[in-house]
Design an enzyme around this catalytic site. Sequence first.
Site, PDB file in Angstrom:
ATOM      1  N   LYS A  67       0.819  -1.214   0.000  1.00 57.61           N
ATOM      2  CA  LYS A  67       0.000   0.000   0.000  1.00 57.61           C
ATOM      3  C   LYS A  67       0.850   1.260   0.000  1.00 57.61           C
ATOM      4  CE  LYS A  67      -2.411  -0.474   3.690  1.00 57.61           C
ATOM      5  NZ  LYS A  67      -1.701  -1.662   4.163  1.00 57.61           N
ATOM      6  N   THR A  69       3.955   1.660  -1.074  1.00 54.99           N
ATOM      7  CA  THR A  69       4.602   1.796  -2.380  1.00 54.99           C
ATOM      8  C   THR A  69       3.615   2.332  -3.414  1.00 54.99           C
ATOM      9  OG1 THR A  69       6.102  -0.031  -1.846  1.00 54.99           O
ATOM     10  CG2 THR A  69       5.883   0.559  -4.161  1.00 54.99           C
ATOM     11  N   ARG A  90       2.426   7.453   7.404  1.00 51.04           N
ATOM     12  CA  ARG A  90       2.877   7.170   8.764  1.00 51.04           C
ATOM     13  C   ARG A  90       4.400   7.084   8.844  1.00 51.04           C
ATOM     14  NH1 ARG A  90      -0.025   1.756  10.402  1.00 51.04           N
ATOM     15  NH2 ARG A  90       0.461   1.249   8.245  1.00 51.04           N
ATOM     16  N   LYS A 101       9.636  -7.288   9.233  1.00 52.27           N
ATOM     17  CA  LYS A 101       8.719  -6.563   8.358  1.00 52.27           C
ATOM     18  C   LYS A 101       9.408  -5.480   7.534  1.00 52.27           C
ATOM     19  CE  LYS A 101       4.294  -4.107   8.477  1.00 52.27           C
ATOM     20  NZ  LYS A 101       3.241  -3.525   9.335  1.00 52.27           N
ATOM     21  N   ALA A 269      -2.221  -0.417  13.919  1.00 47.88           N
ATOM     22  CA  ALA A 269      -3.450  -0.495  13.129  1.00 47.88           C
ATOM     23  C   ALA A 269      -4.429  -1.525  13.693  1.00 47.88           C
ATOM     24  CB  ALA A 269      -3.117  -0.833  11.682  1.00 47.88           C
ATOM     25  N   PHE A 297      -3.183  -2.008   7.175  1.00 51.56           N
ATOM     26  CA  PHE A 297      -3.802  -3.314   6.927  1.00 51.56           C
ATOM     27  C   PHE A 297      -4.846  -3.234   5.808  1.00 51.56           C
ATOM     28  CE2 PHE A 297      -2.766  -4.389  11.603  1.00 51.56           C
ATOM     29  CZ  PHE A 297      -1.534  -4.876  11.240  1.00 51.56           C
ATOM     30  N   PHE A 378       3.700  -7.597  -9.220  1.00 54.06           N
ATOM     31  CA  PHE A 378       4.884  -8.285  -8.717  1.00 54.06           C
ATOM     32  C   PHE A 378       5.509  -9.071  -9.874  1.00 54.06           C
ATOM     33  CE2 PHE A 378       2.681  -7.220  -4.900  1.00 54.06           C
ATOM     34  CZ  PHE A 378       3.653  -7.109  -3.908  1.00 54.06           C
ATOM     35  N   TRP A 406       6.798   0.013  -8.336  1.00 56.19           N
ATOM     36  CA  TRP A 406       8.036  -0.455  -7.706  1.00 56.19           C
ATOM     37  C   TRP A 406       9.171  -0.429  -8.731  1.00 56.19           C
ATOM     38  CZ3 TRP A 406      11.810  -4.079  -8.278  1.00 56.19           C
ATOM     39  CH2 TRP A 406      12.627  -4.331  -7.159  1.00 56.19           C
TER      40      TRP A 406
END
Length: 553
Positions: A67, A69, A90, A101, A269, A297, A378, A406
Amino acid sequence: MTDIEIANSVKMEEIGKIAKKLDIDELDLELYGRYKAKVNLDSNSLKKKGKLVLVTAINPTPAGEGKTTISIGLADALSRRGVKTALALREPSLGPVFGVKGGAAGGGWAQVVPMEDINLHFTGDLHAITAANNLIAALLDNSIMQGNPLNIDPRTITWKRCMDMNDRQLRAIISGLGGKSNGTPREDGFQITAASEIMATCCLASSMADLKERLARLILARTYDGKLVKLSDIKGVGAVAILLKDAIKPNLVQTLEKTPAFVHLGPFANIAHGCNSVIATKTALSLADVVVTEAGFGADLGAEKFIDIKCRLSGLSPDAIVLVASVRALKYHGGVKKDELGEENVEALIKGLRNLEKHIENIQSVWKRPVTVAINHFTLDTQAETVAIKDFCNSKGINVSFADVWAKGGEGGLELADSVISLLKNDVEPVSFTYSDDITLKAKLESVAKKIYGASSVEFAPGVITKLKKAEEEGYGSYPVCIAKTQYSLSDDQKKLGRPEGFTLHIRDVRVSAGAGFLVAYAGDIMTMPGLSKVPAANGMDISDSGTITGLF
């Protein structure tokens, strides 16, 4: 190239030049080096100018679905289209950066920079929140030590200490050992800084005056006769506010493509609302024509809390919503195992589209927002899988865009940007909430469970109904609710993927976050102090004699 290598390969603009893109006077900047600054604008003077775009997602895989990215790539693409754009994101927490993570500065060619600073100490906001949180803990224990004039029952203390690191050893401890001079022995514990109620409180405060009012009502414990003990009772509001005087000012940085980005604060979250600060969002909206922001999330947690908590308490309203989906997440919801997500499986993907369908229904029917779907690309995705998602969205009359930010940065998000621009051409009514303020707390929890998650019923553990009634008696009945559950499923069982139906949501406990201004309901065991993995990311990090950092990503 790694993310950090990509970030270091791009020359940044001095932050003063980035500020000029938003017509920010240099006198309103508090510089932290050459490439980051605090923006010091009078919160009372902020007038909404721009339109707000919320980026959310379907229920993710354990690896996350990008999200942040997508948010960054979308902002860069909008800038390429000539739109005066700003980001509102954030701040990362140090714990996940050194764990598994990773940080929260985007990835590939869609990043906010300087990424090392943003992912590490940045402007010291999280350290200030840590200090403020622990000052409260010290003042509380000191009051008990110094004769306990407030008659505090140590067994009822709910205020935990915190630190911005993953350290499971500190989850549950005994403090105050070593004799009378060292305090009163009691059960204690730490949570990570992002889980501190101070973080959520700062994020929802609209000004210093509002922050102090919120701090005053923080609940710390109860007396032996059952009365609430608040921060105002131990006379700590002023001192805590002093520690937070700079932390509540939003931080200005930039993307790799020089789009202005406000990166400011970030609560959990799950036990909180998972969004950047109200002040940063409103500052961005007063300066840019379009502001791209993100919720944590999937949409069942992040977007719901963004709308039912952040928007309700601040007056904000998203003008459009981008719903991020990925081929691998849809296959995951179609029953494909995590280690097989790289293999083409159109049949499983089509089965997993039920998850996407539910989120679209929530956005359109419950919150009444225009929505566009972004397919986050991806490397191992196949054309057949992507076409299946597009065909599904087209059959529902939903705009859908392929996003390869990306690998290509803003260029890879132009199709998505055009879709968003088309949505923003139409003015919309303010967002609709999942429930009204005037129903009971129990009814609010049932509304979210049934309308947003698709539950058939809600089961409350023994004593929870009593706690809800007690909260209403003590004046918290009008509060919105914040349900803490797994992010991997619409239900409270992470194994129930796709679009589960006919399930029961189980509420095991509730707690009032009076400073933030909402009631937290726990649907499962939610960890507020993570631990490190067997091989944490920290093991692969280093810094050279010349100051070059490696292994951060």
